[in-house]
Enzyme design. Sequence first.
Site, short mmCIF file in Angstrom:
data_model
loop_
_atom_site.label_atom_id
_atom_site.label_comp_id
_atom_site.label_asym_id
_atom_site.label_seq_id
_atom_site.Cartn_x
_atom_site.Cartn_y
_atom_site.Cartn_z
N HIS A 178 0.74 -1.33 0.12
CA HIS A 178 0.23 -0.47 0.27
C HIS A 178 0.66 1.17 0.21
O HIS A 178 0.70 2.08 0.03
CB HIS A 178 -0.93 -0.09 0.69
CG HIS A 178 -1.95 -0.90 0.88
ND1 HIS A 178 -3.56 -0.84 0.63
CD2 HIS A 178 -1.99 -2.46 1.74
CE1 HIS A 178 -4.15 -1.89 0.70
NE2 HIS A 178 -3.35 -2.78 1.29
N ASP A 230 -0.58 -4.56 5.50
CA ASP A 230 -1.56 -5.71 4.99
C ASP A 230 -1.37 -5.72 3.61
O ASP A 230 -0.93 -5.45 3.13
CB ASP A 230 -3.23 -5.30 5.99
CG ASP A 230 -3.49 -3.87 4.89
OD1 ASP A 230 -2.07 -2.83 4.96
OD2 ASP A 230 -4.21 -3.32 4.27
N GLU A 231 -2.09 -7.29 3.45
CA GLU A 231 -1.79 -7.13 1.78
C GLU A 231 -0.89 -6.93 1.11
O GLU A 231 -0.85 -6.22 -0.09
CB GLU A 231 -3.01 -6.52 1.04
CG GLU A 231 -4.86 -7.11 1.68
CD GLU A 231 -5.86 -5.96 0.98
OE1 GLU A 231 -6.61 -6.75 0.29
OE2 GLU A 231 -5.72 -4.39 1.39
N SER A 232 0.24 -7.02 1.40
CA SER A 232 1.42 -7.01 1.30
C SER A 232 1.79 -8.35 -0.06
O SER A 232 3.11 -9.36 0.69
CB SER A 232 2.39 -6.71 1.85
OG SER A 232 2.84 -5.56 3.21
N HIS A 233 0.80 -8.09 -1.18
CA HIS A 233 0.95 -9.68 -1.80
C HIS A 233 2.42 -9.39 -2.13
O HIS A 233 3.12 -10.88 -2.93
CB HIS A 233 -0.14 -9.62 -2.82
CG HIS A 233 -1.56 -9.19 -2.03
ND1 HIS A 233 -1.50 -10.42 -0.64
CD2 HIS A 233 -2.57 -8.85 -2.58
CE1 HIS A 233 -2.49 -9.88 -0.01
NE2 HIS A 233 -3.55 -9.54 -1.27
#
Length: 536
Positions: free
Chosen positions: A276, A339-342
């Site tokens: 993000h 979060d969501e550190s893909h």
Amino acid sequence: MAKNIIRIFFLVAFILAFTACEEKKKRIPMPVTDMAKVSLIPKPLKIIPTNSAFALDRYTAIYTPKSNSGFEEVALFLAKKLKSKIDLDIPVNTETENPVERIIYINQSDSVALEKPESYELYINQDSIILNANTPEGAFRGIQTLRQLIPEQSNDTLAEQKIWPVPSGKIMDNPVFAYRGSMLDVARHFFSVEDVKKYIDLLSYYKINVLHLHLSDDQGWRIEIKSWPKLTEIGGSTEVGGESGGFYTQEDYKEIVRYAAERYMTVIPEIDMPGHTNAASVSYPILNGNGKTPKLYEGMRVGFSTFDTRKDTVYSFIDDVVREISAITLGPYFHIGGDESHVTKKKDYIFFVNKVEKIVQKYGKRMIGWDEVAVADVDSTSISQWWKSEKNAKLAIQKNMKMIVSPANKAYLDMEYDTLSKHGLHWAAYIPVDTAYIWNAETYGNIPMENILGVEAPLWSETISTIEELEYLAFPRIIGYSELSWSTIENRDWEDYKVRLGDQAPYLDRMNVKYYPSPRIDWKKSKFTYKTIEKD
């Protein structure tokens, strides 16, 4: 406890004796009024009605022990709010032209029964209202209850002057959770200082005490960092949908923190990382970790960005950001997202979180992260915000971390109410007003009570860009979350709550809140029109 009550009794008697008119007053015959039937939210721990009323009128004054820091400020806040609500000027610790016949006394108690910082007791009879609290914070929570007890309209048949009958009785109250919060995403769409202040006022009325500000994301960077000025110059220039964006100067942010602190609300800043982070990397491409030249992003996709977790410059940058924001944040927390550190490799993610935790601690703050941070080697002083993964929640419990309960399918304010909702998403669930209320943080997810710091309802802003749209998604659901985090399970019942919620309509109308009028609620609309919005 007995000594405290005796001391208050003599103090009240003393004030009445020396401030009343010389001629003997006749007690105003007050109507039978049942305190237990007032629609208080969140519902207090215990209510004992005595079926009479306090005559609030122009002969009322507010007193506090002047020597105690904070209590007079709470009293002045109450007087200001009553002026806004019923246009009645009530003096605080001052002489007045009118004789004082009845008093509101906000007392600093030393009672051991008031075991929590936010505990309070209200004693209301025909001549006095006594609010006991050990701390100004407890007194502030107590005056929110008192504000709800005061009727919208006066009774003009009881005496020559207007009188607002305040139901008599005793209230004993304290919260289940010390942390009761809402998150506002100002990164996807920016909200002004005045918008945030209005949200703070609405939250504090319902005893919510944490505002978590999501200050950065792929679509925008929203807070001035003096040592890295391009973050706002470039990263703050856009938002979802191509609108103009915006940012808070450090003076703006300090004003939000000050305003919240006056309402005993903690502001938690969040800088989301290592994912993000597109807005930051566009501003300073040296931070970028995906090997591409970043461009400004105005969409809604997640998981495509990352910092370079092995570059020293990145940690110098983070050190500056954490240092500058921590210096102007009064609360004890700093939220690092996580979060969501893909596209961040797991080993790099763990390395990153471990290093950033130390930076946060270096500047005297406790780290909070979304539930993914539990996979790193964080210590038990850091806090996990559980939003999705039960596996991560179990990891946090194993590490004896405190947890903020924010399950997306129950607590996310940006979820649509139903298929007809004007705003919101529904990837986690549709969350109508009853679904938002009928669950218990104490048992949901089988998290031990000793690990639960509290409850937070996040509001992501991909689909909203105005305060009216914000209010549509937040209200009335956030009112239910206030009760879920304050009131005991025994005092929470949907059939009872939905009646009390319907009775909030006059307050919401007075505050000009564009709430979603759920058809599941019988909204008790006010019989008169508000010419002005209640505000400071």
